[in-house]
Write a protein that holds these residues in place. Structure first.
Motif, PDB file in Angstrom:
ATOM      1  N   ILE A 399       0.842  -1.190   0.000  1.00  0.00           N
ATOM      2  CA  ILE A 399       0.000   0.000   0.000  1.00  0.00           C
ATOM      3  C   ILE A 399       0.880   1.244   0.000  1.00  0.00           C
ATOM      4  O   ILE A 399       2.070   1.183   0.311  1.00  0.00           O
ATOM      5  N   LYS A 400       0.281   2.365  -0.323  1.00  0.00           N
ATOM      6  CA  LYS A 400       0.998   3.636  -0.315  1.00  0.00           C
ATOM      7  C   LYS A 400       1.126   4.156   1.110  1.00  0.00           C
ATOM      8  O   LYS A 400       0.301   3.883   1.960  1.00  0.00           O
ATOM      9  N   GLY A 401       2.187   4.924   1.332  1.00  0.00           N
ATOM     10  CA  GLY A 401       2.402   5.469   2.660  1.00  0.00           C
ATOM     11  C   GLY A 401       1.267   6.359   3.126  1.00  0.00           C
ATOM     12  O   GLY A 401       0.974   6.445   4.320  1.00  0.00           O
ATOM     13  N   SER A 402       0.587   7.028   2.189  1.00  0.00           N
ATOM     14  CA  SER A 402      -0.516   7.908   2.553  1.00  0.00           C
ATOM     15  C   SER A 402      -1.741   7.145   3.046  1.00  0.00           C
ATOM     16  O   SER A 402      -2.682   7.751   3.561  1.00  0.00           O
ATOM     17  N   SER A 403      -1.741   5.825   2.867  1.00  0.00           N
ATOM     18  CA  SER A 403      -2.886   5.011   3.292  1.00  0.00           C
ATOM     19  C   SER A 403      -2.591   4.155   4.513  1.00  0.00           C
ATOM     20  O   SER A 403      -3.424   3.343   4.911  1.00  0.00           O
ATOM     21  N   TYR A 404      -1.418   4.320   5.103  1.00  0.00           N
ATOM     22  CA  TYR A 404      -1.043   3.494   6.252  1.00  0.00           C
ATOM     23  C   TYR A 404      -2.069   3.584   7.377  1.00  0.00           C
ATOM     24  O   TYR A 404      -2.474   2.583   7.961  1.00  0.00           O
ATOM     25  N   GLY A 405      -2.460   4.827   7.712  1.00  0.00           N
ATOM     26  CA  GLY A 405      -3.370   5.005   8.835  1.00  0.00           C
ATOM     27  C   GLY A 405      -4.679   4.258   8.640  1.00  0.00           C
ATOM     28  O   GLY A 405      -5.142   3.549   9.539  1.00  0.00           O
ATOM     29  N   LYS A 406      -5.283   4.393   7.443  1.00  0.00           N
ATOM     30  CA  LYS A 406      -6.578   3.756   7.201  1.00  0.00           C
ATOM     31  C   LYS A 406      -6.465   2.235   7.165  1.00  0.00           C
ATOM     32  O   LYS A 406      -7.285   1.532   7.756  1.00  0.00           O
ATOM     33  N   VAL A 407      -5.456   1.713   6.457  1.00  0.00           N
ATOM     34  CA  VAL A 407      -5.327   0.259   6.327  1.00  0.00           C
ATOM     35  C   VAL A 407      -4.995  -0.384   7.665  1.00  0.00           C
ATOM     36  O   VAL A 407      -5.586  -1.400   8.053  1.00  0.00           O
ATOM     37  N   PHE A 408      -4.064   0.219   8.406  1.00  0.00           N
ATOM     38  CA  PHE A 408      -3.692  -0.353   9.697  1.00  0.00           C
ATOM     39  C   PHE A 408      -4.851  -0.308  10.686  1.00  0.00           C
ATOM     40  O   PHE A 408      -5.040  -1.227  11.485  1.00  0.00           O
ATOM     41  N   VAL A 409      -5.639   0.773  10.628  1.00  0.00           N
ATOM     42  CA  VAL A 409      -6.749   0.855  11.569  1.00  0.00           C
ATOM     43  C   VAL A 409      -7.867  -0.098  11.168  1.00  0.00           C
ATOM     44  O   VAL A 409      -8.571  -0.636  12.022  1.00  0.00           O
ATOM     45  N   ILE A 410      -8.041  -0.350   9.866  1.00  0.00           N
ATOM     46  CA  ILE A 410      -9.028  -1.344   9.433  1.00  0.00           C
ATOM     47  C   ILE A 410      -8.622  -2.732   9.926  1.00  0.00           C
ATOM     48  O   ILE A 410      -9.456  -3.506  10.419  1.00  0.00           O
ATOM     49  N   LEU A 411      -7.338  -3.044   9.787  1.00  0.00           N
ATOM     50  CA  LEU A 411      -6.850  -4.328  10.297  1.00  0.00           C
ATOM     51  C   LEU A 411      -7.047  -4.419  11.800  1.00  0.00           C
ATOM     52  O   LEU A 411      -7.543  -5.425  12.320  1.00  0.00           O
ATOM     53  N   GLN A 412      -6.687  -3.347  12.511  1.00  0.00           N
ATOM     54  CA  GLN A 412      -6.798  -3.374  13.967  1.00  0.00           C
ATOM     55  C   GLN A 412      -8.251  -3.453  14.413  1.00  0.00           C
ATOM     56  O   GLN A 412      -8.580  -4.151  15.379  1.00  0.00           O
ATOM     57  N   LEU A 413      -9.140  -2.765  13.703  1.00  0.00           N
ATOM     58  CA  LEU A 413     -10.559  -2.831  14.043  1.00  0.00           C
ATOM     59  C   LEU A 413     -11.127  -4.213  13.745  1.00  0.00           C
ATOM     60  O   LEU A 413     -11.993  -4.713  14.477  1.00  0.00           O
ATOM     61  N   SER A 414     -10.653  -4.828  12.652  1.00  0.00           N
ATOM     62  CA  SER A 414     -11.087  -6.191  12.348  1.00  0.00           C
ATOM     63  C   SER A 414     -10.670  -7.141  13.453  1.00  0.00           C
ATOM     64  O   SER A 414     -11.456  -7.997  13.897  1.00  0.00           O
ATOM     65  N   LEU A 415      -9.442  -6.983  13.924  1.00  0.00           N
ATOM     66  CA  LEU A 415      -8.964  -7.815  15.031  1.00  0.00           C
ATOM     67  C   LEU A 415      -9.747  -7.525  16.312  1.00  0.00           C
ATOM     68  O   LEU A 415     -10.070  -8.435  17.072  1.00  0.00           O
ATOM     69  N   ALA A 416     -10.048  -6.232  16.531  1.00  0.00           N
ATOM     70  CA  ALA A 416     -10.781  -5.869  17.738  1.00  0.00           C
ATOM     71  C   ALA A 416     -12.206  -6.418  17.709  1.00  0.00           C
ATOM     72  O   ALA A 416     -12.717  -6.920  18.721  1.00  0.00           O
ATOM     73  N   LEU A 417     -12.855  -6.325  16.541  1.00  0.00           N
ATOM     74  CA  LEU A 417     -14.236  -6.793  16.432  1.00  0.00           C
ATOM     75  C   LEU A 417     -14.316  -8.303  16.613  1.00  0.00           C
ATOM     76  O   LEU A 417     -15.169  -8.809  17.361  1.00  0.00           O
ATOM     77  N   THR A 418     -13.449  -9.028  15.942  1.00  0.00           N
ATOM     78  CA  THR A 418     -13.436 -10.484  16.125  1.00  0.00           C
ATOM     79  C   THR A 418     -13.007 -10.846  17.539  1.00  0.00           C
ATOM     80  O   THR A 418     -13.451 -11.863  18.096  1.00  0.00           O
ATOM     81  N   GLY A 419     -12.158 -10.002  18.136  1.00  0.00           N
ATOM     82  CA  GLY A 419     -11.740 -10.251  19.510  1.00  0.00           C
ATOM     83  C   GLY A 419     -12.889 -10.130  20.494  1.00  0.00           C
ATOM     84  O   GLY A 419     -12.944 -10.859  21.495  1.00  0.00           O
ATOM     85  N   VAL A 420     -13.805  -9.202  20.223  1.00  0.00           N
ATOM     86  CA  VAL A 420     -14.976  -9.050  21.093  1.00  0.00           C
ATOM     87  C   VAL A 420     -15.814 -10.320  21.073  1.00  0.00           C
ATOM     88  O   VAL A 420     -16.234 -10.841  22.112  1.00  0.00           O
ATOM     89  N   VAL A 421     -16.073 -10.824  19.868  1.00  0.00           N
ATOM     90  CA  VAL A 421     -16.848 -12.058  19.742  1.00  0.00           C
ATOM     91  C   VAL A 421     -16.116 -13.211  20.419  1.00  0.00           C
ATOM     92  O   VAL A 421     -16.713 -14.017  21.155  1.00  0.00           O
ATOM     93  N   THR A 422     -14.814 -13.275  20.173  1.00  0.00           N
ATOM     94  CA  THR A 422     -14.014 -14.352  20.761  1.00  0.00           C
ATOM     95  C   THR A 422     -14.047 -14.308  22.279  1.00  0.00           C
ATOM     96  O   THR A 422     -14.193 -15.341  22.944  1.00  0.00           O
ATOM     97  N   SER A 423     -13.892 -13.107  22.841  1.00  0.00           N
ATOM     98  CA  SER A 423     -13.882 -12.968  24.291  1.00  0.00           C
ATOM     99  C   SER A 423     -15.187 -13.473  24.907  1.00  0.00           C
ATOM    100  O   SER A 423     -15.176 -14.200  25.903  1.00  0.00           O
ATOM    101  N   THR A 424     -16.309 -13.090  24.295  1.00  0.00           N
ATOM    102  CA  THR A 424     -17.604 -13.529  24.817  1.00  0.00           C
ATOM    103  C   THR A 424     -17.764 -15.040  24.708  1.00  0.00           C
ATOM    104  O   THR A 424     -18.159 -15.717  25.666  1.00  0.00           O
ATOM    105  N   VAL A 425     -17.432 -15.585  23.536  1.00  0.00           N
ATOM    106  CA  VAL A 425     -17.594 -17.019  23.304  1.00  0.00           C
ATOM    107  C   VAL A 425     -16.678 -17.820  24.224  1.00  0.00           C
ATOM    108  O   VAL A 425     -17.096 -18.812  24.850  1.00  0.00           O
ATOM    109  N   TYR A 426     -15.431 -17.389  24.335  1.00  0.00           N
ATOM    110  CA  TYR A 426     -14.475 -18.129  25.170  1.00  0.00           C
ATOM    111  C   TYR A 426     -14.867 -18.094  26.644  1.00  0.00           C
ATOM    112  O   TYR A 426     -14.724 -19.102  27.355  1.00  0.00           O
TER     113      TYR A 426
END
Length: 475
Positions: A399-426
């Motif tokens: 990706i381009k350097g100008s898109s680092y913030g958006k792409v990294f935060v999308i990845l982190q939010l994806s991990l956070a969202l799945t983490g919420v489900v995981t935490s509840t299920v576990y």
């Protein structure tokens, strides 16, 4: 290549570029976080233990029933707490990443740090004024609305990527993780001792929470007044960008010498760029691998504090702090692993090594009966941090350097969202199985960790063998 570029300690660097280092912010923030995490767990345990303290002198069967009831109460608290922590950043984290890309990189760092400070203050006031435990839900909400860890860590990764060349980015990002681990280790080692500084239940943990607030305050003011955004190294190496765009996932980290890596990129045959195979497909596979692996890690991390508090381990406050500190050792071993493996292995190979390491340790953790067995299981997880960090590094080359913030935060939010489900299920699975087989959750994590190897293996299959076979055929 200038001395300032090849060695960060030469020339006029101390006055200017030292201020671009994100490490002081990461270190102070993580010390505060490790103190807070241990303090919250111990405060919650003391809160629910106070109601059943009169039963400790009863029969073993009664004590076992009280312990199970306490475990369920703590688990239910963390289900709600983790839901709040995981869902509220969805409202703000992406926009903070967008603003940081568009206006200023420090936005996605300073705003979450403010939320961290408010959350630490919430625990301090709960201990100091004996507020009800539910106040921590409000503290978690404030932290999430300020972006939470998702926005903060994506901002840290963006600054780390901007300030490093592509050939050294994997090492640069895992170095930041190393600082995170060292800080967390120190904080966790001290947490149990600090928690007991004031005798009596009323204000036990006051010293620990005050230290956490102090460290969080330092991190916020350092980021506001001292930290500077580094200039992108990629601009000075623009000619090499087309060569390294996709090869970052198939072995551009074989050397840690930036001069040597540049010579190899220019003199050697550039690897094929995989025509007809768009980077989007590779990014998608990396996303899938990261999410599945994160499910395994989050599930294990969420259940482990409950696991060590009950029989057969039944740890005290100091042992809880030591156990959390052991978890931070993987930051050190993972850094050393990347440092060594990057000389002879591809990124995909390093990712799979880390996944096998964690999966094997989680499987052993399921059968732990003694404290020494717990530490053996943690030792097997020594490369568990490599996968997510290396996946982030690989993505940064697509990706381009100008898109680092958006792409990294999308990845982190994806991990956070799945983490919420995981935490509840576990937590639900743990409550249902703790009387039959307490290691069920760890067994599930082991399975998910090995499952995550499949998408990474597909990336390795698509990107590596074809180029190798072509080289062999030409020879």
């Amino acid at each position: 290549m200038s001395p300032e570029t090849s060695c960060p300690w030469m020339g006029h660097l101390p006055r200017l570029q030292v201020r671009t280092w994100i490490e002081p912010v990461v270190a102070s923030t993580q010390v505060a976080a490790s103190l807070y995490d241990a303090g919250l767990l111990l405060v919650v345990k003391e809160y629910y233990d106070a109601g059943g303290s009169s039963n400790h002198s009863a029969s073993p069967s009664t004590r076992g029933a009280v312990e199970d009831q306490q475990q369920r109460a703590i688990s239910n608290f963390y289900i709600i707490y983790n839901l709040v922590m995981g869902l509220t950043p969805l409202l703000s984290a992406y926009w903070l990443g967008w603003l940081s890309d568009r206006y200023h990189r420090k936005i996605s760092i300073c705003v979450p740090l403010l939320g961290f400070l408010l959350c630490r203050l919430g625990l301090l006031l709960k201990v100091l004024l004996d507020w009800p435990l539910e106040v921590m839900y409000a503290a978690a909400t404030l932290k999430g609305l300020c972006g939470g860890f998702s926005a903060f860590w994506s901002g840290v990764m963006a600054l780390g990527s901007l300030g490093s060349s592509e050939g050294r980015r994997s090492v640069r990002l895992v170095l930041i993780d190393l600082i995170l681990g060292l800080a967390g280790f120190c904080g966790s080692m001290a947490s149990g001792h600090l928690f007991k500084q004031i005798a009596g239940r009323a204000r036990q943990g006051l010293v620990l929470t005050a230290c956490s607030v102090s460290c969080a305050t330092f991190g916020l003011f350092y980021s506001l007044l001292v930290l500077k955004v580094p200039e992108s190294v990629a601009k000075s190496n623009k000619a090499l960008t087309t060569v390294d765009t996709v090869s970052g996932m198939v072995g551009t980290y074989r050397t840690l010498d930036p001069d040597q890596s540049e010579k190899q990129s220019v003199v050697g045959h550039p690897p094929p760029l995989g025509k007809g195979k768009p980077p989007k497909a590779i990014i998608a596979l990396l996303f899938v691998g990261a999410i599945i692996y994160d499910l395994a890690v989050v599930g294990t991390v969420d259940v482990m504090p409950l696991f060590v508090l009950r029989a057969p381990l039944s740890w005290n406050q100091v042992q809880v702090g030591y156990g959390m500190a052991a978890g931070y050792i993987i930051f050190i071993t993972s850094f050393l692993g990347v440092l060594i493996f990057s000389r002879c292995f591809r990124d995909t190979t390093m990712i799979m090594i880390g996944m096998v390491s964690f999966g094997s340790g989680a499987l052993l953790l399921a059968f732990v009966k003694k404290t020494y067995m717990f530490y053996i299981a943690r030792a097997i997880m020594l490369f568990a941090l490599i996968p997510i960090t290396t996946i982030r590094s690989a993505m940064s080359k697509l990706i381009k350097g100008s898109s680092y913030g958006k792409v990294f935060v999308i990845l982190q939010l994806s991990l956070a969202l799945t983490g919420v489900v995981t935490s509840t299920v576990y937590n639900e699975i743990y409550q249902l199985t703790m009387e039959k087989f307490v290691g069920t959750c760890f067994t599930l994590s082991s399975f998910l960790s090995f499952l995550a190897i499949i998408p990474i293996g597909i990336v390795a299959y698509k990107q590596v063998p074809r180029s190798q076979f072509e080289d062999i055929t030409e020879k």
